[in-house]
Design a protein around this motif. Structure first.
Motif, PDB file in Angstrom:
ATOM      1  N   PHE A   1      -9.065  56.832  16.226  1.00  8.27           N
ATOM      2  CA  PHE A   1      -9.046  57.905  17.220  1.00  8.27           C
ATOM      3  C   PHE A   1      -9.852  59.114  16.754  1.00  8.27           C
ATOM      4  CE2 PHE A   1      -5.848  55.452  19.220  1.00  8.27           C
ATOM      5  CZ  PHE A   1      -5.683  55.941  20.511  1.00  8.27           C
ATOM      6  N   GLY A   2     -10.497  58.997  15.581  1.00  6.44           N
ATOM      7  CA  GLY A   2     -11.294  60.100  15.065  1.00  6.44           C
ATOM      8  C   GLY A   2     -10.475  61.192  14.411  1.00  6.44           C
ATOM      9  N   LEU A   3      -9.247  60.863  14.000  1.00  4.02           N
ATOM     10  CA  LEU A   3      -8.401  61.854  13.336  1.00  4.02           C
ATOM     11  C   LEU A   3      -8.581  61.774  11.827  1.00  4.02           C
ATOM     12  CD1 LEU A   3      -4.963  61.567  15.170  1.00  4.02           C
ATOM     13  CD2 LEU A   3      -6.612  63.434  15.307  1.00  4.02           C
ATOM     14  N   PRO A   4      -8.838  62.895  11.182  1.00  7.66           N
ATOM     15  CA  PRO A   4      -8.797  62.905   9.725  1.00  7.66           C
ATOM     16  C   PRO A   4      -7.380  62.573   9.249  1.00  7.66           C
ATOM     17  CG  PRO A   4      -9.906  64.850  10.550  1.00  7.66           C
ATOM     18  CD  PRO A   4      -9.263  64.176  11.730  1.00  7.66           C
ATOM     19  N   VAL A   5      -7.299  61.937   8.105  1.00  6.16           N
ATOM     20  CA  VAL A   5      -6.007  61.532   7.554  1.00  6.16           C
ATOM     21  C   VAL A   5      -5.810  62.174   6.182  1.00  6.16           C
ATOM     22  CG1 VAL A   5      -4.636  59.569   6.711  1.00  6.16           C
ATOM     23  CG2 VAL A   5      -5.971  59.360   8.827  1.00  6.16           C
ATOM     24  N   VAL A   6      -4.608  62.722   6.000  1.00  8.16           N
ATOM     25  CA  VAL A   6      -4.159  63.186   4.689  1.00  8.16           C
ATOM     26  C   VAL A   6      -3.091  62.194   4.257  1.00  8.16           C
ATOM     27  CG1 VAL A   6      -3.043  65.025   3.389  1.00  8.16           C
ATOM     28  CG2 VAL A   6      -4.667  65.596   5.213  1.00  8.16           C
ATOM     29  N   ALA A   7      -3.235  61.650   3.062  1.00  7.53           N
ATOM     30  CA  ALA A   7      -2.374  60.547   2.639  1.00  7.53           C
ATOM     31  C   ALA A   7      -2.007  60.662   1.167  1.00  7.53           C
ATOM     32  CB  ALA A   7      -3.100  59.223   2.883  1.00  7.53           C
ATOM     33  N   THR A   8      -1.050  59.857   0.783  1.00  7.50           N
ATOM     34  CA  THR A   8      -0.741  59.638  -0.627  1.00  7.50           C
ATOM     35  C   THR A   8      -1.518  58.404  -1.078  1.00  7.50           C
ATOM     36  OG1 THR A   8       1.145  58.313   0.045  1.00  7.50           O
ATOM     37  CG2 THR A   8       1.589  60.639  -0.503  1.00  7.50           C
ATOM     38  N   THR A   9      -1.654  58.230  -2.372  1.00  7.93           N
ATOM     39  CA  THR A   9      -2.382  57.077  -2.891  1.00  7.93           C
ATOM     40  C   THR A   9      -1.815  55.746  -2.380  1.00  7.93           C
ATOM     41  OG1 THR A   9      -3.134  58.300  -4.823  1.00  7.93           O
ATOM     42  CG2 THR A   9      -3.116  55.909  -5.012  1.00  7.93           C
TER      43      THR A   9
ATOM     44  N   HIS B   1     -10.180  50.517   1.402  1.00  8.54           N
ATOM     45  CA  HIS B   1     -11.612  50.789   1.203  1.00  8.54           C
ATOM     46  C   HIS B   1     -11.968  52.247   1.499  1.00  8.54           C
ATOM     47  CE1 HIS B   1     -12.027  46.427   1.080  1.00  8.54           C
ATOM     48  NE2 HIS B   1     -11.428  46.376   2.251  1.00  8.54           N
ATOM     49  N   LEU B   2     -11.054  53.168   1.263  1.00  8.30           N
ATOM     50  CA  LEU B   2     -11.286  54.582   1.566  1.00  8.30           C
ATOM     51  C   LEU B   2     -11.688  55.358   0.322  1.00  8.30           C
ATOM     52  CD1 LEU B   2      -8.239  55.095   3.924  1.00  8.30           C
ATOM     53  CD2 LEU B   2     -10.656  55.169   4.595  1.00  8.30           C
ATOM     54  N   THR B   3     -12.537  56.358   0.520  1.00  6.72           N
ATOM     55  CA  THR B   3     -13.000  57.215  -0.565  1.00  6.72           C
ATOM     56  C   THR B   3     -12.419  58.609  -0.382  1.00  6.72           C
ATOM     57  OG1 THR B   3     -15.068  55.973  -0.670  1.00  6.72           O
ATOM     58  CG2 THR B   3     -15.041  58.153  -1.714  1.00  6.72           C
ATOM     59  N   PRO B   4     -11.535  59.035  -1.292  1.00  7.64           N
ATOM     60  CA  PRO B   4     -10.977  60.381  -1.177  1.00  7.64           C
ATOM     61  C   PRO B   4     -12.075  61.441  -1.134  1.00  7.64           C
ATOM     62  CG  PRO B   4      -9.728  59.111  -2.768  1.00  7.64           C
ATOM     63  CD  PRO B   4     -10.951  58.284  -2.407  1.00  7.64           C
ATOM     64  N   GLY B   5     -11.912  62.382  -0.220  1.00  2.04           N
ATOM     65  CA  GLY B   5     -12.876  63.463  -0.055  1.00  2.04           C
ATOM     66  C   GLY B   5     -13.938  63.158   0.975  1.00  2.04           C
ATOM     67  N   SER B   6     -14.207  61.869   1.220  1.00  2.00           N
ATOM     68  CA  SER B   6     -15.189  61.469   2.230  1.00  2.00           C
ATOM     69  C   SER B   6     -14.522  60.903   3.475  1.00  2.00           C
ATOM     70  CB  SER B   6     -16.132  60.402   1.673  1.00  2.00           C
ATOM     71  OG  SER B   6     -16.888  60.915   0.609  1.00  2.00           O
ATOM     72  N   ASP B   7     -13.539  60.024   3.254  1.00  2.00           N
ATOM     73  CA  ASP B   7     -12.866  59.349   4.365  1.00  2.00           C
ATOM     74  C   ASP B   7     -11.439  59.839   4.571  1.00  2.00           C
ATOM     75  OD1 ASP B   7     -15.123  57.608   4.289  1.00  2.00           O
ATOM     76  OD2 ASP B   7     -14.103  56.325   2.865  1.00  2.00           O
ATOM     77  N   VAL B   8     -10.866  60.416   3.534  1.00  2.00           N
ATOM     78  CA  VAL B   8      -9.442  60.752   3.533  1.00  2.00           C
ATOM     79  C   VAL B   8      -9.204  61.831   2.474  1.00  2.00           C
ATOM     80  CG1 VAL B   8      -8.888  58.964   1.817  1.00  2.00           C
ATOM     81  CG2 VAL B   8      -7.135  59.660   3.449  1.00  2.00           C
TER      82      VAL B   8
ATOM     83  N   GLY C   1     -13.703  58.332   8.388  1.00  2.00           N
ATOM     84  CA  GLY C   1     -12.635  57.424   8.796  1.00  2.00           C
ATOM     85  C   GLY C   1     -13.085  56.460   9.873  1.00  2.00           C
ATOM     86  N   LEU C   2     -13.793  56.990  10.889  1.00  2.00           N
ATOM     87  CA  LEU C   2     -14.317  56.126  11.955  1.00  2.00           C
ATOM     88  C   LEU C   2     -15.270  55.076  11.390  1.00  2.00           C
ATOM     89  CD1 LEU C   2     -15.003  58.638  14.860  1.00  2.00           C
ATOM     90  CD2 LEU C   2     -13.576  56.581  15.000  1.00  2.00           C
ATOM     91  N   ASP C   3     -16.138  55.516  10.495  1.00  2.00           N
ATOM     92  CA  ASP C   3     -17.100  54.599   9.881  1.00  2.00           C
ATOM     93  C   ASP C   3     -16.382  53.519   9.078  1.00  2.00           C
ATOM     94  OD1 ASP C   3     -19.872  53.832   9.135  1.00  2.00           O
ATOM     95  OD2 ASP C   3     -19.169  54.403   7.129  1.00  2.00           O
ATOM     96  N   ASN C   4     -15.357  53.906   8.316  1.00  2.00           N
ATOM     97  CA  ASN C   4     -14.604  52.952   7.505  1.00  2.00           C
ATOM     98  C   ASN C   4     -13.933  51.896   8.381  1.00  2.00           C
ATOM     99  OD1 ASN C   4     -13.407  52.224   4.770  1.00  2.00           O
ATOM    100  ND2 ASN C   4     -11.593  52.432   6.038  1.00  2.00           N
ATOM    101  N   VAL C   5     -13.317  52.325   9.469  1.00  2.00           N
ATOM    102  CA  VAL C   5     -12.670  51.376  10.372  1.00  2.00           C
ATOM    103  C   VAL C   5     -13.711  50.411  10.939  1.00  2.00           C
ATOM    104  CG1 VAL C   5     -11.468  51.161  12.586  1.00  2.00           C
ATOM    105  CG2 VAL C   5     -10.715  52.865  10.942  1.00  2.00           C
TER     106      VAL C   5
END
Length: 142
Positions: A56-64, A71-78, A108-112
């Protein structure tokens, strides 16, 4: 909270915090949100809610644990925060910093799209079917 949040979670409800419990369709919530959070303490595999928020194009804040196998890169995708203060700081940064918000949303969109899209799944299934067919042919000719 899931389908039946415990009283300790329900007691957190306020004008600016809805404890919804089970929701059959997240679309209205995702469309009305600025960021998504995933404060999981444990878990394995792909997290559908993280992918859905990113789709949905929402940035995500997550725990490890929320992004393991994603396949996410902290600081770029999350953004990652593994303790309460770091998590809260990351939420505030993602919410307030427009350039960061845009980078995370696009990442995030690119990763999905690269790892979890229908096209990627179709290609993987097609490849598996070819391998199965090849094994079947090899067994018949042996």
């Amino acid at each position: 909270g899931g389908a039946d949040p415990p009283a300790t979670i329900r007691s957190l409800a306020a004008d600016d915090l809805v404890i919804a419990g089970f929701v059959p369709d997240l679309t209205p919530y995702l469309e009305a949100s600025r960021i998504s959070i995933s404060p999981l303490r444990y878990g394995a595999g792909v997290k559908g809610k993280v992918n859905q928020a990113m789709s949905f194009g929402l940035p995500v804040v997550a725990t490890t644990p929320s992004i393991e196998g994603m396949h996410l890169t902290p600081g770029s995708d999350v953004l990652i925060g593994d303790d309460p203060q770091a998590f809260a700081d990351a939420v505030v940064r993602a919410y307030r910093d427009r350039a960061l918000w845009e980078r995370l949303a696009a990442g995030g969109l690119d990763n999905v799209g690269r790892h979890f899209s229908r096209e990627v799944a179709t290609a993987a299934i097609s490849e598996l079917l070819v391998l199965v067919d090849m094994k079947g042919r090899n067994r018949r000719s042996a």
